[in-house]
Design an enzyme around this catalytic site. Structure first.
Site, mmCIF file in Angstrom:
data_model
loop_
_atom_site.group_PDB
_atom_site.id
_atom_site.type_symbol
_atom_site.label_atom_id
_atom_site.label_comp_id
_atom_site.label_asym_id
_atom_site.label_seq_id
_atom_site.Cartn_x
_atom_site.Cartn_y
_atom_site.Cartn_z
ATOM 1 N N VAL A 26 34.456 51.438 22.568
ATOM 2 C CA VAL A 26 36.043 51.835 23.329
ATOM 3 C C VAL A 26 36.123 53.127 21.672
ATOM 4 O O VAL A 26 36.207 52.598 20.645
ATOM 5 C CB VAL A 26 37.035 50.989 22.216
ATOM 6 C CG1 VAL A 26 38.589 51.727 22.928
ATOM 7 C CG2 VAL A 26 37.454 49.710 23.916
ATOM 8 N N ASP A 135 42.157 35.313 30.300
ATOM 9 C CA ASP A 135 41.976 35.448 28.772
ATOM 10 C C ASP A 135 42.644 35.906 28.325
ATOM 11 O O ASP A 135 42.060 36.752 27.385
ATOM 12 C CB ASP A 135 39.914 36.509 29.086
ATOM 13 C CG ASP A 135 39.363 37.010 28.092
ATOM 14 O OD1 ASP A 135 38.874 36.085 27.122
ATOM 15 O OD2 ASP A 135 38.306 37.826 27.739
#
Length: 276
Positions: A26, A135
């Site tokens: 990222v 999650d």
């Protein structure tokens, strides 16, 4: 042509590396076409496991295209590079909730109510659309510079076709995973999210995890027991009463997200915020 060159050619100027996983990285970038910094998640389809590429990644993209909520990260565009890498351009945040907790040790209860109510609003929105996250954890709760919540990482998210449908996929992080999933049982995915929210709130107000997750068999035994709070945390009784049902061992006794949203503990937090 490299990913970096493709993105630069499209007007993205890289600022910093934000993180890296086994199959993705990222980057923080300044775009020419948007008025704010963006986070670009670059997924390597070649190195990623087949089930991730064929099952989980498509689900994530479908869900990110569908959702539109103030407290869910917004996806701006998808860029495919030579069929090998996929760049997911999303709104950026200042930090994640775990980083925030590390900075301050624990978050005052009034502030925790405010942040948690934003999480509940987002999950309530998802559950009404029959989307489950599966999650939820402090690392997947992003905070803007103004400390507005943005829920991210829908890699294990799923669109539930039938409200009575049970999930069988073992996913998520053990520390935030409910006992029925730890035991490998079919589970209600919405009640999975409720448990994870309970763990997140506990960590916010205490600065520590409610259970030691280093051994899964021992973890399941610990989850059966009553919650223990650190002596120096100073968690007030109303907060303990609110957290307790979120971490009920029996999933059928956990509240729905709508019941969580309507609980007086959260409503009182909203009232205090409105008055200020």
């Amino acid at each position: 042509m490299s990913v970096n060159n493709v993105l630069k050619g499209m007007g993205y100027k890289f600022i910093a590396e934000m993180g890296e996983g086994s199959f993705s990285q990222v980057k923080l970038a300044t775009p020419r076409k948007h008025h704010c910094n963006v986070a670009i998640k670059i997924v390597d389809r070649v190195k990623s496991p087949k089930d991730f590429v064929q099952k989980f990644l498509p689900r994530e993209l479908v869900i990110l295209r569908r959702v539109n909520h103030d407290h869910i990260v917004q996806m701006y565009e998808l860029i495919e590079v030579a069929g090998k890498r996929l760049c997911i351009v999303m709104e950026a945040a200042a930090k994640d909730l775990l980083q925030k907790i590390h900075e301050v040790n624990r978050i005052p209860e009034d502030q925790s109510k405010n942040l948690f109510s934003q999480m509940v609003s987002a999950i309530n929105y998802l559950h009404k659309m029959d989307i489950v996250h599966r999650d939820l954890k402090c690392e997947n709760i992003l905070l803007t510079a103004e400390e507005q919540v943005k829920i991210t990482d829908f890699g294990f998210a799923h669109c539930v076709q039938d409200p009575s449908e049970l999930s069988r996929t073992f996913c998520g992080s053990a520390a935030y995973t409910p006992p029925e999933v730890i035991m490998g049982m079919p589970y209600d995915p919405k009640k999975y999210d409720i448990w994870s929210l309970g763990v997140i709130l506990y960590v916010m107000v205490t600065g520590s995890m409610p259970y030691d997750e280093t051994n899964l068999r021992r973890l399941n035994r610990l989850q059966r027991k009553s919650l223990v709070y650190p002596d120096d945390a100073g968690v007030q009784e109303p907060s303990r009463v609110f957290i307790r049902p979120l971490l009920q061992y029996n999933s059928s006794t956990r509240p729905t997200i709508q019941q969580v949203a309507e609980h007086p503990w959260l409503q009182m937090g909203k009232s205090l915020k409105h008055k200020s």
